[in-house]
Design a protein around this motif. Structure first.
Motif, PDB file in Angstrom:
ATOM      1  N   MET A   1       0.823  -1.215   0.000  1.00 40.61           N
ATOM      2  CA  MET A   1       0.000   0.000   0.000  1.00 40.61           C
ATOM      3  C   MET A   1       0.845   1.248   0.000  1.00 40.61           C
ATOM      4  N   ASN A   2       2.152   1.025  -0.054  1.00 41.45           N
ATOM      5  CA  ASN A   2       2.999   2.209   0.002  1.00 41.45           C
ATOM      6  C   ASN A   2       2.871   3.073  -1.237  1.00 41.45           C
ATOM      7  N   LEU A   4       0.392   4.196  -2.362  1.00 42.98           N
ATOM      8  CA  LEU A   4      -0.552   5.267  -2.083  1.00 42.98           C
ATOM      9  C   LEU A   4       0.162   6.576  -1.762  1.00 42.98           C
ATOM     10  N   PHE A   5       1.306   6.484  -1.127  1.00 37.58           N
ATOM     11  CA  PHE A   5       2.007   7.711  -0.772  1.00 37.58           C
ATOM     12  C   PHE A   5       2.450   8.493  -1.986  1.00 37.58           C
ATOM     13  N   ILE A   8      -1.560   9.330  -4.046  1.00 34.50           N
ATOM     14  CA  ILE A   8      -2.470  10.355  -3.529  1.00 34.50           C
ATOM     15  C   ILE A   8      -1.969  11.769  -3.827  1.00 34.50           C
ATOM     16  N   LEU A  12      -3.957  14.451  -6.195  1.00 35.03           N
ATOM     17  CA  LEU A  12      -4.377  15.774  -5.744  1.00 35.03           C
ATOM     18  C   LEU A  12      -3.800  16.867  -6.632  1.00 35.03           C
ATOM     19  N   ALA A  15      -5.841  16.897  -9.707  1.00 28.01           N
ATOM     20  CA  ALA A  15      -7.145  17.521  -9.458  1.00 28.01           C
ATOM     21  C   ALA A  15      -6.996  19.031  -9.377  1.00 28.01           C
ATOM     22  N   VAL A  19      -8.937  21.830 -11.646  1.00 30.61           N
ATOM     23  CA  VAL A  19      -9.746  22.908 -11.074  1.00 30.61           C
ATOM     24  C   VAL A  19      -9.208  24.264 -11.525  1.00 30.61           C
ATOM     25  N   PHE A  22     -10.247  24.974 -15.014  1.00 29.57           N
ATOM     26  CA  PHE A  22     -11.659  25.332 -15.074  1.00 29.57           C
ATOM     27  C   PHE A  22     -11.872  26.766 -14.617  1.00 29.57           C
ATOM     28  N   LEU A  23     -11.219  27.127 -13.532  1.00 30.91           N
ATOM     29  CA  LEU A  23     -11.377  28.494 -13.015  1.00 30.91           C
ATOM     30  C   LEU A  23     -10.873  29.507 -14.044  1.00 30.91           C
ATOM     31  N   THR A  26     -13.362  29.734 -16.924  1.00 29.25           N
ATOM     32  CA  THR A  26     -14.563  30.481 -16.563  1.00 29.25           C
ATOM     33  C   THR A  26     -14.280  31.972 -16.543  1.00 29.25           C
TER      34      THR A  26
ATOM     35  N   LYS B 147     -20.098  34.153 -13.071  1.00 28.50           N
ATOM     36  CA  LYS B 147     -18.808  33.470 -13.157  1.00 28.50           C
ATOM     37  C   LYS B 147     -18.364  33.000 -11.778  1.00 28.50           C
ATOM     38  N   LEU B 150     -20.188  29.960 -10.695  1.00 27.92           N
ATOM     39  CA  LEU B 150     -19.716  28.775 -11.405  1.00 27.92           C
ATOM     40  C   LEU B 150     -18.383  28.309 -10.842  1.00 27.92           C
ATOM     41  N   LYS B 151     -17.524  29.251 -10.531  1.00 28.88           N
ATOM     42  CA  LYS B 151     -16.225  28.882  -9.992  1.00 28.88           C
ATOM     43  C   LYS B 151     -16.364  28.210  -8.638  1.00 28.88           C
ATOM     44  N   ALA B 158     -15.243  19.551  -7.221  1.00 30.62           N
ATOM     45  CA  ALA B 158     -13.963  18.857  -7.276  1.00 30.62           C
ATOM     46  C   ALA B 158     -13.566  18.359  -5.889  1.00 30.62           C
ATOM     47  N   ASN B 162     -13.299  14.408  -4.466  1.00 31.29           N
ATOM     48  CA  ASN B 162     -12.060  13.862  -3.936  1.00 31.29           C
ATOM     49  C   ASN B 162     -12.208  13.398  -2.498  1.00 31.29           C
ATOM     50  N   PHE B 166     -11.844   9.207  -0.423  1.00 31.56           N
ATOM     51  CA  PHE B 166     -11.301   8.739   0.847  1.00 31.56           C
ATOM     52  C   PHE B 166     -12.395   8.227   1.761  1.00 31.56           C
ATOM     53  N   TYR B 177      -3.494   3.470  10.394  1.00 28.94           N
ATOM     54  CA  TYR B 177      -2.875   4.749  10.050  1.00 28.94           C
ATOM     55  C   TYR B 177      -3.446   5.307   8.744  1.00 28.94           C
ATOM     56  N   LEU B 178      -3.878   4.399   7.855  1.00 25.45           N
ATOM     57  CA  LEU B 178      -4.460   4.865   6.591  1.00 25.45           C
ATOM     58  C   LEU B 178      -5.732   5.654   6.863  1.00 25.45           C
ATOM     59  N   LEU B 185      -6.657  14.036   5.164  1.00 20.01           N
ATOM     60  CA  LEU B 185      -6.785  14.569   3.807  1.00 20.01           C
ATOM     61  C   LEU B 185      -8.176  15.163   3.592  1.00 20.01           C
TER      62      LEU B 185
END
Lengths: 53, 757
Positions: A1-2, A4-5, A8, A12, A15, A19, A22-23, A26, B147, B150-151, B158, B162, B166, B177-178, B185
């Motif tokens: 599972m390491n 994942l470090f 993730i 992010l 992502a 975002v 997109f911003l 817009t 605008k 929308l933002k 988003a 996300n 999790f 720990y996960l 997060l």
């Protein structure tokens, strides 16, 4: 599972990238007009046109 | 007074400009105004597209190369193609972009020196007449607001997605720990939502508190804060009751609905610049060299002397410098008959010149004019009315308050009965999450929006959210008479004996320059070409009528003062009456049927009018109403006090003298020909000048009410059932968090798919 470090943070960051795009889109007006582009795509471009500009 | 019967070399001279008798022989004109006007050359009122003034006023950017045009000629895809191809054919045009939905053209010129004129001409030739739009009219702040919404929505979505990633692992049973990592997060990913996406809620909640009003944002803001703090505590202590995911989803959904709300709402808010009341944005200023200069309305200064031509609108407040003028102030006072002004009388911006041209000296411009001030007042009034979430607000408030109270009480009781703290929290929280005011938060506004749309299809523009709902709730319907139930224009009634052609010519000749309703009626009844009319000497507009002479006969048209039900004037030849004319204000063809149908629906149908009792009685009989349903001889204040007695009423008028009364009714409707001032005061504005669609609107209103009621009932049952399940422990917070958006979706879809017409 390491793994994942690694995954993730990468997720992010990805992502965040999306975002941000997109911003930006817009803010610069991409989503202001949702109708005309639909018509515009049907237009045939003149292949031989000379654009002086 | 006997007219001179001597030979044409008249002893009495008349002003060369206005035709009034002159005091002495030495002058040619009766006053300075006439002399100036007579010698004026009036420049053509054509827009000079390339003038510095136009460029600086309408340009969107510093280089004066970006402009927006409004063109209503776009009707199909080919139009878009053709227009967007223009840059290929015109050198001066760099780019051209069409916004089909808004009928706007966004133009980029090649350079500051490029000519707008060729572009406008080209557009015009292609069949798309275009008008420049002022940058303010582009309504930058509304666009920016959209605008921003929308933002925020995007960020919320988003982050919510996300966090879900999790959360799902945690729900699936991850331990150790996960789990801690994932919870941490979740917390951090939630922060953008907390500090950015949810900001409108805090802001509006705070604002509404300051105005001592309850808004739906308040419970949302409170719930978000409490749930967040609770989750943070749980997270830091290492416990399990963490709700970042549910909160994120919740905020995301609410923002979606806000965005959709806004998109629909922005259709209805038309910010009319007060100057758009005038057909033109130009005015004529008298310069020192006695020449007329065409200037923009924005450039008018106090103390300027402006010339207002026949039929034009006065662009500023001031006083009359010419010896007389005929103006109509129907936009404000509702007097459809014009007033005759003398030297130094006040003239107001927005009045229409119904006589010959005159000069005024400006005393107030733009926002300081009477019209500008009224406009400012109505604008603030309008923005208040436009808040769509009114009743839904209060109801949602009560719901949340009740649910919170129940949750709290339950928590205490459960613990005191010996239950575990954890279980108590779980159940109370599940209750809070599941008891969603969705029906109120999303459902009612959506239903109201649907009804507004349906009404708009019938040409009824609704400016206030509950107007359609209140329409069916009213028990009284009140009509103004003139212009609403009647056509509002005088019509010449056929007389017993046919009118002699010569008399027709003389009458038309006398009324040639007049814009009086009587003149219009004559012209409509007898379509004789103006050039075929005999010329009159000494044509004068005297108080009460027109007068003039042909050869040696003196003719006059004067109003008959009899209080009969019909308006009437008479033609006098040499002071002897030779013909009477009667006018009637015709009742609209749909009025009779409409009144009959409405009588079955509403308990009371009333007519209010400023006309005399005989005229009103005539209409009353024609429409089969009782005598105590009609009121005559009313002033605007009288109308208002009558409407006050019927608070649950619908008031329909065409604006003349109706604005005060409209404020007292629960729903006010203005017909399309109402003056702008009244349009902005009314709840509903008709794009038509007839009432044929009232019954349809009534049906829409009933259906909307039914829909809203059903939605609320369904929502109540859902809340009762789900709430019980939560408190009984059958549903945990997780299931609650899933169920809640599902229920919202169900409600949204139900409303979306129901029919109102």
């Amino acid at each position: 599972m390491n793994i994942l470090f690694l995954m993730i943070p990468v997720t992010l960051i990805l992502a965040a990238g999306f975002v941000t795009s997109f911003l930006w889109a817009t803010q610069t007006g991409q989503f202001d007009d949702l109708e005309t582009p639909a018509h515009r795509m049907l237009h045939e471009e003149n292949k031989n046109d000379e654009r002086i500009k | 007074m006997a007219t001179p019967t001597a030979a044409p070399s008249l002893i009495l001279r008349t002003c060369l400009h206005c035709g009034q008798d002159l005091a002495t022989d030495q002058q040619d004109y009766c006053c300075q105004g006439c002399e100036t006007l007579s010698n004026l050359i009036i420049p053509k009122n054509e827009t000079d597209w390339d003038s510095a003034f136009i460029r600086s006023t309408y340009a969107l950017d510093q280089n004066k190369t970006e402009y927006i045009f409004q063109s209503d000629g776009l009707h199909c895809s080919s139009c878009i193609f053709q227009i967007e191809e223009l840059p290929q054919h015109l050198d001066d045009l760099k780019t051209m972009q069409v916004d089909f939905a808004k009928n706007q053209l966004h133009v980029h010129l090649l350079s500051e020196k490029s000519s707008l004129k060729t572009i406008v001409a080209a557009l015009h030739d292609m069949g798309y007449p275009a008008q420049l739009l002022l940058p303010e009219e582009k309504n930058k702040s509304a666009e920016q607001h959209e605008k921003n919404l929308l933002k925020r929505l995007a960020v919320a979505g988003a982050c919510a997605g996300n966090i879900m990633l999790f959360s799902i692992s945690i729900y699936a049973g991850v331990q150790g720990y996960l789990k801690n990592i994932f919870n941490t997060l979740s917390f951090f990913i939630f922060l953008p939502i907390l500090f950015y996406s949810a900001v409108p809620f805090y802001f509006h909640a705070f604002q509404s508190l300051r105005q001592k009003r309850l808004s739906i944002d308040l419970p949302i803001a409170i719930a978000v804060s409490i749930a967040f703090l609770f989750s943070v505590v749980q997270w830091l202590m290492g416990y399990d009751q963490i709700y970042f995911d549910s909160l994120a989803g919740f905020i995301f959904l609410i923002l979606i609905s806000r965005y959709l709300n806004w998109k629909v709402q922005s259709h209805y808010s038309k910010k009319n610049h007060w100057l758009s009341l005038f057909g033109t944005q130009n005015a004529y200023r008298l310069e020192d060299n006695n020449e007329l200069k065409l200037i923009s309305v924005h450039n008018i200064n106090i103390q300027d002397q402006l010339w207002v031509g026949p039929g034009e609108t006065v662009p500023a407040d001031g006083y009359l410098v010419s010896s007389f003028a005929v103006v109509s102030s129907s936009f404000l006072t509702g007097e459809s008959l014009p007033s005759h002004l003398q030297l130094n009388d006040k003239v107001f911006a927005g009045s229409k010149n119904q006589g010959a041209g005159f000069l005024i000296q400006v005393e107030a411009v733009a926002d300081s004019t009477r019209l500008g001030q009224i406009f400012r007042q109505t604008e603030s009034h309008l923005s208040q009315k436009n808040r769509i979430l009114t009743k839904a607000d209060l109801a949602a408030q009560y719901l949340i308050a009740t649910v919170t109270f129940i949750a709290f009480v339950f928590f205490i009781i459960y613990i005191s009965q010996g239950g575990s703290l954890n279980a108590a929290f779980q159940r109370s929280f599940a209750l809070l999450i599941i008891a969603c005011p969705c029906a109120l938060a999303f459902g009612v506004p959506l239903a109201q929006k649907k009804s507004l749309n349906a009404a708009r299809m019938h040409g009824w523009l609704v400016q206030s959210a509950d107007a359609i709902e209140n329409f069916a709730k009213a028990d009284t319907i009140i009509f103004d008479k003139t212009g609403t139930l009647t056509l509002g224009e005088l019509q010449l009634l056929p007389s017993a004996l046919p009118v002699h052609e010569d008399i027709k010519s003389i009458v038309l000749s006398l009324e040639k320059e007049s814009q009086h309703p009587v003149a219009h009626a004559f012209r409509k009844a007898w379509p004789i070409h103006p050039l075929a009319l005999p010329k009159l000497h000494n044509l004068k507009d005297s108080r009460g009528g027109m007068q003039g002479s042909i050869d040696f006969d003196f003719y006059e048209i004067k109003k008959n003062d009899t209080r009969s039900e019909k308006y009437s004037v008479a033609l006098f030849k040499n002071h002897i009456k030779i013909q009477d004319f009667y006018f009637d204000d015709q009742i609209r063809e749909e009025s009779a049927f409409l009144i009959q149908s409405l009588k079955k629906i509403f308990s009371q149908v009333l007519i209010l009018s400023g006309d005399n009792s005989l005229q009103v009685e005539h209409v009353q009989k024609k429409l089969h109403l009782d005598a105590n349903s009609v009121f005559s001889d009313l002033s605007p204040e009288d109308k208002m006090s009558i409407v006050k007695k019927y608070p649950r009423s619908i008031y329909i008028g065409d604006g003349h003298n109706d604005a005060l009364a409209m404020n007292q009714a629960s729903v006010s409707v203005a017909l399309s020909h109402s003056p702008v001032f009244t349009q902005t005061q009314s709840d509903i504005f008709l794009t038509q000048s007839h009432l044929k669609n009232i019954l349809d609107i009534f049906k829409i209103s009933l259906n909307t009410q039914k829909l809203i009621r059903n939605t609320m009932v369904a929502s109540f049952f859902y809340n009762a059932l789900a709430g019980t399940a939560a408190l009984a422990g059958w549903i945990g917070p997780l299931e609650a968090a899933v169920l809640m958006p599902i229920s919202s979706l169900c409600i949204l879809l139900t409303i979306r798919w129901s029919r109102l017409t």
